[in-house]
Design an enzyme around this catalytic site. Sequence first.
Site, PDB file in Angstrom:
ATOM      1  N   GLU A   1       0.624  -0.326  -4.813  1.00 43.88           N
ATOM      2  CA  GLU A   1      -0.477   0.624  -5.032  1.00 43.88           C
ATOM      3  C   GLU A   1       0.067   2.004  -4.732  1.00 43.88           C
ATOM      4  O   GLU A   1       0.888   2.172  -3.824  1.00 43.88           O
ATOM      5  CB  GLU A   1      -1.639   0.300  -4.089  1.00 43.88           C
ATOM      6  CG  GLU A   1      -2.855   1.211  -4.241  1.00 43.88           C
ATOM      7  CD  GLU A   1      -2.904   2.416  -3.311  1.00 43.88           C
ATOM      8  OE1 GLU A   1      -3.872   3.181  -3.402  1.00 43.88           O
ATOM      9  OE2 GLU A   1      -1.962   2.606  -2.500  1.00 43.88           O
TER      10      GLU A   1
ATOM     11  N   ASP B   1      -0.985   6.570  -5.264  1.00 42.16           N
ATOM     12  CA  ASP B   1      -2.022   7.565  -5.560  1.00 42.16           C
ATOM     13  C   ASP B   1      -1.463   8.624  -6.512  1.00 42.16           C
ATOM     14  O   ASP B   1      -0.386   9.172  -6.263  1.00 42.16           O
ATOM     15  CB  ASP B   1      -2.456   8.248  -4.256  1.00 42.16           C
ATOM     16  CG  ASP B   1      -2.837   7.235  -3.182  1.00 42.16           C
ATOM     17  OD1 ASP B   1      -3.823   6.514  -3.385  1.00 42.16           O
ATOM     18  OD2 ASP B   1      -2.128   7.162  -2.154  1.00 42.16           O
TER      19      ASP B   1
ATOM     20  N   GLU C   1      -3.909   4.250  -8.347  1.00 39.70           N
ATOM     21  CA  GLU C   1      -5.157   4.848  -7.852  1.00 39.70           C
ATOM     22  C   GLU C   1      -5.218   6.293  -8.320  1.00 39.70           C
ATOM     23  O   GLU C   1      -4.369   7.120  -7.959  1.00 39.70           O
ATOM     24  CB  GLU C   1      -5.263   4.783  -6.328  1.00 39.70           C
ATOM     25  CG  GLU C   1      -6.634   5.317  -5.902  1.00 39.70           C
ATOM     26  CD  GLU C   1      -6.812   5.550  -4.421  1.00 39.70           C
ATOM     27  OE1 GLU C   1      -6.123   4.939  -3.590  1.00 39.70           O
ATOM     28  OE2 GLU C   1      -7.681   6.393  -4.105  1.00 39.70           O
TER      29      GLU C   1
ATOM     30  N   HIS D   1       0.833  -1.205   0.000  1.00 40.66           N
ATOM     31  CA  HIS D   1       0.000   0.000   0.000  1.00 40.66           C
ATOM     32  C   HIS D   1       0.873   1.262   0.000  1.00 40.66           C
ATOM     33  O   HIS D   1       1.789   1.395   0.810  1.00 40.66           O
ATOM     34  CB  HIS D   1      -0.887  -0.029   1.248  1.00 40.66           C
ATOM     35  CG  HIS D   1      -1.913   1.050   1.308  1.00 40.66           C
ATOM     36  ND1 HIS D   1      -2.127   1.800   2.433  1.00 40.66           N
ATOM     37  CD2 HIS D   1      -2.803   1.495   0.383  1.00 40.66           C
ATOM     38  CE1 HIS D   1      -3.110   2.661   2.205  1.00 40.66           C
ATOM     39  NE2 HIS D   1      -3.539   2.491   0.979  1.00 40.66           N
TER      40      HIS D   1
ATOM     41  N   HIS E   1      -1.052  11.402  -1.801  1.00 41.43           N
ATOM     42  CA  HIS E   1      -2.356  10.922  -1.334  1.00 41.43           C
ATOM     43  C   HIS E   1      -3.332  12.068  -1.081  1.00 41.43           C
ATOM     44  O   HIS E   1      -4.459  12.051  -1.570  1.00 41.43           O
ATOM     45  CB  HIS E   1      -2.181  10.102  -0.055  1.00 41.43           C
ATOM     46  CG  HIS E   1      -3.459   9.562   0.489  1.00 41.43           C
ATOM     47  ND1 HIS E   1      -4.300  10.302   1.314  1.00 41.43           N
ATOM     48  CD2 HIS E   1      -4.085   8.383   0.298  1.00 41.43           C
ATOM     49  CE1 HIS E   1      -5.365   9.583   1.617  1.00 41.43           C
ATOM     50  NE2 HIS E   1      -5.267   8.411   1.016  1.00 41.43           N
TER      51      HIS E   1
HETATM   52  O1  G3P Z   1      -6.432   1.854  -3.344  1.00 39.20           O
HETATM   53  C1  G3P Z   1      -6.633   1.334  -2.078  1.00 39.20           C
HETATM   54  C2  G3P Z   1      -6.447   2.359  -0.981  1.00 39.20           C
HETATM   55  O2  G3P Z   1      -5.245   3.040  -1.197  1.00 39.20           O
HETATM   56  C3  G3P Z   1      -7.573   3.344  -0.916  1.00 39.20           C
HETATM   57  O3  G3P Z   1      -7.494   4.225   0.142  1.00 39.20           O
HETATM   58  O4  G3P Z   1      -7.049   6.437   1.123  1.00 39.20           O
HETATM   59  O5  G3P Z   1      -5.283   4.712   1.165  1.00 39.20           O
HETATM   60  O6  G3P Z   1      -5.885   5.821  -0.973  1.00 39.20           O
HETATM   61  P1  G3P Z   1      -6.374   5.343   0.363  1.00 39.20           P
HETATM   62 MG    MG Z   2      -4.591   4.748  -2.356  1.00 44.38          MG
END
Ligand code: G3P
Ligand code: MG
Length: 248
Positions: free
Chosen positions: A42, A44, A117, A15, A57
């Site tokens: 993953e 952002d 993302e 993550h 993020h």
């Molecule tokens: O994509 C999964 C997760 O990253 C979604 O939540 O807020 O951590 O971007 P967040």
């Molecule tokens: Mg995310």
Amino acid sequence: MSTSNPWPYPTHIAHRGGGRLAPENTLAAMRVGADHGYRMVEFDVKLSRDDIAFLLHDDTLDRTTNGHGPAGALPYGELALLDAGSWHSPAYAGEPVASFQAVARYAIANGIACNVEIKPSTGREAETGTAVARAARAYWQGAAVAPLLSSFSEVALAAAQAAAPELPRALLVEQVPVDWRERLAKYACVALNINQRDATPALIADVRAAGYRIAAWTVNDPLRAQLLLSWGLDALFTDELAAILPSA
Ligand code: G3P
Ligand code: MG
């Protein structure tokens, strides 16, 4: 119908690149994820004022850089000069804000699969979906494994679908909507990405029986990870790269 969409992705996804072990959404984080055996990350992505895709993020710079205010208000040249590592720990002082292009290069060169993302600055949903999908198409051209695009923003997801329909998409949801089948079909998604607290054996079975994959964020308890995978979850996102082994 059983799960029918192509899914070349591993079960364990780091993550924000390196979970808690490194400053989120940086190249350093990607390297930490890979060093822990993670073969998928993953992260952002949003747009600078001059429409360069970069990793962050939050809507604002304050939590994870030494900058201030809305991230989308600065041109990329100014974002690139910020320190995105000191907030985490001295070891990462000076770590720059990562461009989407740099992370794509790193991931492709090292065989790391990506969940991109799309995290638009508020009000820039459609243009971010379009720009990120176009950039992903260009960066991953000819690559063995395409990036999985996802977003909480259905506007961004629809724009990504229109811009690069061939790239796989996942609908990312805070809460599972009752009409998830219709929404997955509408955006021609391959997967539903849910909050792990909503995972149940019945939901996982239903999503897979409908022909889709299902992934859950953010799973930080090793026993919970084991349980979800035993229920047939296709993938989980975790911050705990040392405690949750990707080969487990
Ligand atoms: O994509 C999964 C997760 O990253 C979604 O939540 O807020 O951590 O971007 P967040
Ligand atoms: Mg995310």
